[in-house]
Design a protein around this motif. Structure first.
Motif: not given
Length: 367
Positions: A144-153, A344-350
């Motif tokens: 989800g964070i990768e879908q936003l330009d900036q995540a806040e909460a 921190q280790a698993l990419t969203t694609d995988l």
């Protein structure tokens, strides 16, 4: 040569689900450990050439290190992790073996993360907290964070039906986590929260609908603020049928803490709860629903991202979370020396690739 995997606690409810996943999606040979070698274990009967059973006490360091040395990958499912130290991870680092766990205890994870530089120097990849929550939940947040330009909460909400298909160890963990207030990252600072407090009704996908959830200490609440520049991380948990929430609230708020902190009390409550769920599971099922809500910015405007995931069996979903990480590590697709929380280790694609392979759907919206 056939790759080999040692699953500590592999004859338990979660460990056996991880084993089932690996037997389905890899060609690895598995060694499943327990306090005793279960001669009638079903997976051994189904896969006699790929499954071996051993009795292993984690307190016996010589036997533990010998078992680790004989395998390519170690998966630690022998909780409760509040009872564990870092000896398994340390042995894996010393012996140059890859490591995965399903750790759900923040103090344990904090100690494990402190071994990152040792693991990096040894070229060992160690991934922590890879089950369902923590585990899949952490990856939902990264997605989800990768879908936003900036995540806040970030707000994570979970509801588990009955026992969730898990064993008595999960019951013990629940009562252990009710004993103390904990720290949560709110408005850019750590604040003290009472366990199972601040009830809220959250809408989950069918068949669950509106469910009550409460503050609950989780690994995600500790690692997500370290992994992403967010100001708030909320983690709330609830049970179905709803009367389990009332019982849990009573344990958290209405009984003397000194009584609740006695090991024999935890064992009594865990066994009683497990027996209750064995009855209610027949009517309610053992499913899970998860919801990740993330507020932030997209194209200079306020944005809200929401993702949901449901599965009919919580323990199977935990097996998916851990098994998919093991599958990727065995295939050489996930190699990152050091000790890492899963996000921190698993990419969203995988992450998306392995869940699709297992038939798991994530519903998403961005508004």
């Amino acid at each position: 040569m056939t790759q080999t995997v040692l699953i500590l606690g592999g004859t338990g409810r979660i460990g056996s689900r991880v084993a089932e996943d690996l037997l389905t999606y890899t060609q690895a040979a598995l060694t499943l450990s327990g306090r005793t070698a279960r001669t009638q274990f079903q997976l051994k009967q189904q896969y006699p050439q790929r499954v071996r059973l051993i009795a292993l006490d984690l307190a016996h360091l010589t036997a533990l290190r010998s078992a680790i040395a004989a395998h390519d990958l170690v998966i630690h499912c022998a909780g409760p992790f509040s009872y564990r130290d870092e000896r398994v991870l340390q042995a894996c680092i010393d012996l140059g073996k890859a490591y995965i766990d399903v750790a759900d205890n923040p103090p344990y994870v904090k100690k494990a993360l402190s071994l990152r530089s040792q693991a990096q120097a040894a070229g060992v990849t160690a991934i922590l907290s890879t089950g369902v929550f923590p585990g899949i939940s952490n990856s939902l947040v990264r997605q989800g964070i990768e879908q936003l330009d900036q995540a806040e909460a970030v707000k994570l909400s979970y509801v588990v039906v009955g026992s969730g298909g898990a064993g008595i160890t999960v019951m013990r963990t629940t009562f252990l986590e009710l004993q103390h207030p904990f720290l949560a990252w709110i408005a850019g600072q750590w604040q003290t929260i009472a366990p199972y407090s601040q009830r809220e009704t959250v809408a989950f996908p069918a068949p669950y609908g509106d469910c009550n959830v409460y503050w609950f200490r989780t690994v995600e609440a500790m690692t997500l603020p370290q992994s992403f520049p967010v100001q708030t991380v909320v983690t709330k948990f609830g049970s179905l049928p709803n009367f389990y929430n009332y019982l849990t609230w009573l344990m958290a708020h209405a009984v003397p803490k000194n009584w609740l902190r006695q090991p024999q009390t935890v064992e009594l409550l865990a066994k009683a709860s497990y027996q209750m769920t064995q009855v209610s599971d027949r009517l309610s099922g053992t499913g899970i629903a998860m919801r990740a809500d993330i507020d932030g910015q997209k194209h200079g405007k306020s944005a809200h991202y929401c993702s949901t995931l449901v599965h009919a069996d919580t323990a199977i979903a935990a097996g998916y979370g851990t098994g998919s990480v093991a599958q990727l590590m065995l295939a050489g697709e996930l190699h990152q020396p050091g000790v890492w929380p899963i996000e921190q280790a698993l990419t969203t694609d995988l992450f998306e690739q392995t869940l699709r392979q297992r038939g798991v759907t994530i519903e998403r919206s961005l508004s």
